[in-house]
Every structure is written in C-alpha cells, then in structure tokens.
Motif scaffolding. Structure first.
Motif, PDB file in Angstrom:
ATOM      1  N   ARG A   1       0.348   6.733  10.680  1.00  0.00           N
ATOM      2  CA  ARG A   1       0.467   7.064   9.254  1.00  0.00           C
ATOM      3  C   ARG A   1       1.697   6.425   8.607  1.00  0.00           C
ATOM      4  NH1 ARG A   1      -1.622  11.077   6.086  1.00  0.00           N
ATOM      5  NH2 ARG A   1      -2.548  12.074   7.897  1.00  0.00           N
ATOM      6  N   ARG A   2       2.766   6.265   9.355  1.00  0.00           N
ATOM      7  CA  ARG A   2       3.990   5.661   8.802  1.00  0.00           C
ATOM      8  C   ARG A   2       3.738   4.248   8.290  1.00  0.00           C
ATOM      9  NH1 ARG A   2       7.755   6.333  13.837  1.00  0.00           N
ATOM     10  NH2 ARG A   2       5.771   5.642  14.700  1.00  0.00           N
ATOM     11  N   HIS A   3       2.775   3.540   8.879  1.00  0.00           N
ATOM     12  CA  HIS A   3       2.471   2.179   8.451  1.00  0.00           C
ATOM     13  C   HIS A   3       1.620   2.144   7.182  1.00  0.00           C
ATOM     14  CE1 HIS A   3       3.176   0.818  12.855  1.00  0.00           C
ATOM     15  NE2 HIS A   3       4.305   1.042  12.212  1.00  0.00           N
ATOM     16  N   ARG A   4       1.074   3.280   6.788  1.00  0.00           N
ATOM     17  CA  ARG A   4       0.300   3.356   5.543  1.00  0.00           C
ATOM     18  C   ARG A   4       1.198   3.683   4.349  1.00  0.00           C
ATOM     19  NH1 ARG A   4      -3.365   6.266   9.151  1.00  0.00           N
ATOM     20  NH2 ARG A   4      -2.839   8.248   8.189  1.00  0.00           N
ATOM     21  N   ILE A   5       2.429   4.080   4.601  1.00  0.00           N
ATOM     22  CA  ILE A   5       3.350   4.481   3.548  1.00  0.00           C
ATOM     23  C   ILE A   5       4.105   3.268   3.025  1.00  0.00           C
ATOM     24  CG2 ILE A   5       5.410   5.877   3.069  1.00  0.00           C
ATOM     25  CD1 ILE A   5       4.332   7.859   5.205  1.00  0.00           C
ATOM     26  N   ARG A   6       4.237   3.175   1.704  1.00  0.00           N
ATOM     27  CA  ARG A   6       4.958   2.073   1.061  1.00  0.00           C
ATOM     28  C   ARG A   6       6.094   2.640   0.217  1.00  0.00           C
ATOM     29  NH1 ARG A   6       2.778  -0.116   4.384  1.00  0.00           N
ATOM     30  NH2 ARG A   6       1.157  -1.657   4.333  1.00  0.00           N
ATOM     31  N   CYS A   7       7.129   1.849   0.044  1.00  0.00           N
ATOM     32  CA  CYS A   7       8.269   2.229  -0.803  1.00  0.00           C
ATOM     33  C   CYS A   7       8.363   1.275  -1.970  1.00  0.00           C
ATOM     34  CB  CYS A   7       9.570   2.211  -0.005  1.00  0.00           C
ATOM     35  SG  CYS A   7       9.609   3.475   1.274  1.00  0.00           S
ATOM     36  N   ASP A   8       8.945   1.765  -3.073  1.00  0.00           N
ATOM     37  CA  ASP A   8       9.074   0.923  -4.259  1.00  0.00           C
ATOM     38  C   ASP A   8      10.195  -0.099  -4.136  1.00  0.00           C
ATOM     39  OD1 ASP A   8      11.210   2.663  -4.517  1.00  0.00           O
ATOM     40  OD2 ASP A   8      10.543   3.520  -6.419  1.00  0.00           O
ATOM     41  N   ALA A   9      11.078   0.074  -3.194  1.00  0.00           N
ATOM     42  CA  ALA A   9      12.165  -0.878  -2.920  1.00  0.00           C
ATOM     43  C   ALA A   9      12.724  -0.528  -1.542  1.00  0.00           C
ATOM     44  CB  ALA A   9      13.254  -0.781  -3.978  1.00  0.00           C
ATOM     45  N   LYS A  10      13.465  -1.443  -0.938  1.00  0.00           N
ATOM     46  CA  LYS A  10      14.042  -1.173   0.372  1.00  0.00           C
ATOM     47  C   LYS A  10      14.912   0.079   0.275  1.00  0.00           C
ATOM     48  CE  LYS A  10      16.438  -3.149   4.247  1.00  0.00           C
ATOM     49  NZ  LYS A  10      16.949  -4.345   4.871  1.00  0.00           N
ATOM     50  N   GLY A  11      14.570   1.077   1.074  1.00  0.00           N
ATOM     51  CA  GLY A  11      15.298   2.339   1.046  1.00  0.00           C
ATOM     52  C   GLY A  11      14.954   3.202  -0.154  1.00  0.00           C
ATOM     53  N   GLY A  12      13.944   2.798  -0.944  1.00  0.00           N
ATOM     54  CA  GLY A  12      13.579   3.527  -2.159  1.00  0.00           C
ATOM     55  C   GLY A  12      12.592   4.651  -1.906  1.00  0.00           C
ATOM     56  N   ASP A  13      12.068   5.177  -2.980  1.00  0.00           N
ATOM     57  CA  ASP A  13      11.105   6.273  -2.912  1.00  0.00           C
ATOM     58  C   ASP A  13       9.747   5.769  -2.438  1.00  0.00           C
ATOM     59  OD1 ASP A  13      12.934   8.127  -3.884  1.00  0.00           O
ATOM     60  OD2 ASP A  13      12.394   7.718  -5.977  1.00  0.00           O
ATOM     61  N   THR A  14       8.996   6.652  -1.776  1.00  0.00           N
ATOM     62  CA  THR A  14       7.632   6.305  -1.397  1.00  0.00           C
ATOM     63  C   THR A  14       6.775   6.273  -2.655  1.00  0.00           C
ATOM     64  OG1 THR A  14       7.097   8.626  -0.957  1.00  0.00           O
ATOM     65  CG2 THR A  14       7.829   7.296   0.917  1.00  0.00           C
ATOM     66  N   CYS A  15       5.726   5.463  -2.620  1.00  0.00           N
ATOM     67  CA  CYS A  15       4.882   5.320  -3.806  1.00  0.00           C
ATOM     68  C   CYS A  15       3.419   5.162  -3.409  1.00  0.00           C
ATOM     69  CB  CYS A  15       5.347   4.142  -4.653  1.00  0.00           C
ATOM     70  SG  CYS A  15       5.381   2.571  -3.766  1.00  0.00           S
TER      71      CYS A  15
END
Length: 124
Positions: free
Chosen positions: A66-80
């Motif tokens: 599941r961690r590989h399905r999660i994306r962030c809006d910027a390096k170290g940013g919020d998940t989106c």
C-alpha cells in the motif's frame, strides 16, 4: 506531447512504445500504443478493491505494498489523491482515483487531481 517534450532527450529516446488496454462505456476492450500513459485501477488496486477496468490488467507487484500506492504533493509533503485512467463501471463522468492513504474510489472527472505519468524503458 507537451509532457513528453519536457523530458530530457536521452530519456525520450529510451522510452519504448507500450500497448495499453481499456474498456469503453459498453464494456468493449480497446487498445492503443503510447509512450506515456496513466495506470489503470486494476494495475494499482488489489483485485477485491478494483472498481474500474477489472480483468483488463492484474495488480503490479510494486503496488501490492500500500505504501507504493501513496503519492505526495512534494518531497516530504502531504499525501494527495491521484487519478487512474479507469472509468468507474463504464460511466463516462466518473473515474477511479487513489486516496491519499492508498485505497481506491470514484469521483466525477471534473475534480482537479493529479495523475501519475508512467512509461517503460527496456532492460539493458
């Protein structure tokens, strides 16, 4: 082509055409060949969670975590959230997206979410 042309020349040359499949609103299987593409729900979500393009692809090993399905809006940013290419049950206005915590759902296509651009390069 706008996105493709932003890539470095060496990467553009390395990207190979990839056959992609999808189901149209009548459930007919369609195919096309592309250099850049957006993944389908079936490639990202487990089979029991897949709500679009079921049976067209199987979940890629990378996305089984599941961690590989999660994306962030910027390096170290919020998940989106982000879009997949899959229409929800053949509906032309609803598409499948991946929540910020890695599960899938559907939403009207007018929502402004990102989409992961994918490509394949040959093994050397």
């Amino acid at each position: 082509e706008k996105i493709f042309n932003l890539l470095p020349d060496a990467l553009q040359a390395a990207i190979m055409p990839t056959e992609r499949k999808w189901l149209d609103k009548n459930g007919n299987l369609k195919t096309g060949t592309y250099k850049l593409f957006v993944p389908s729900c079936a490639e990202i979500a487990p089979e029991d969670e897949c709500i679009g393009d079921r049976g067209v692809y199987t979940q890629l090993d990378w996305y089984k975590d599941r961690r590989h399905r999660i994306r962030c809006d910027a390096k170290g940013g919020d998940t989106c959230w982000y879009w997949t290419i899959s229409a929800y049950s053949g509906n032309t206005t609803c598409f499948v997206f991946v929540y910020s915590y890695g599960s899938v759902n559907n939403r009207l296509a007018s929502g402004a979410l990102g989409a992961p651009v994918c490509f394949q390069i040959p093994k050397s």
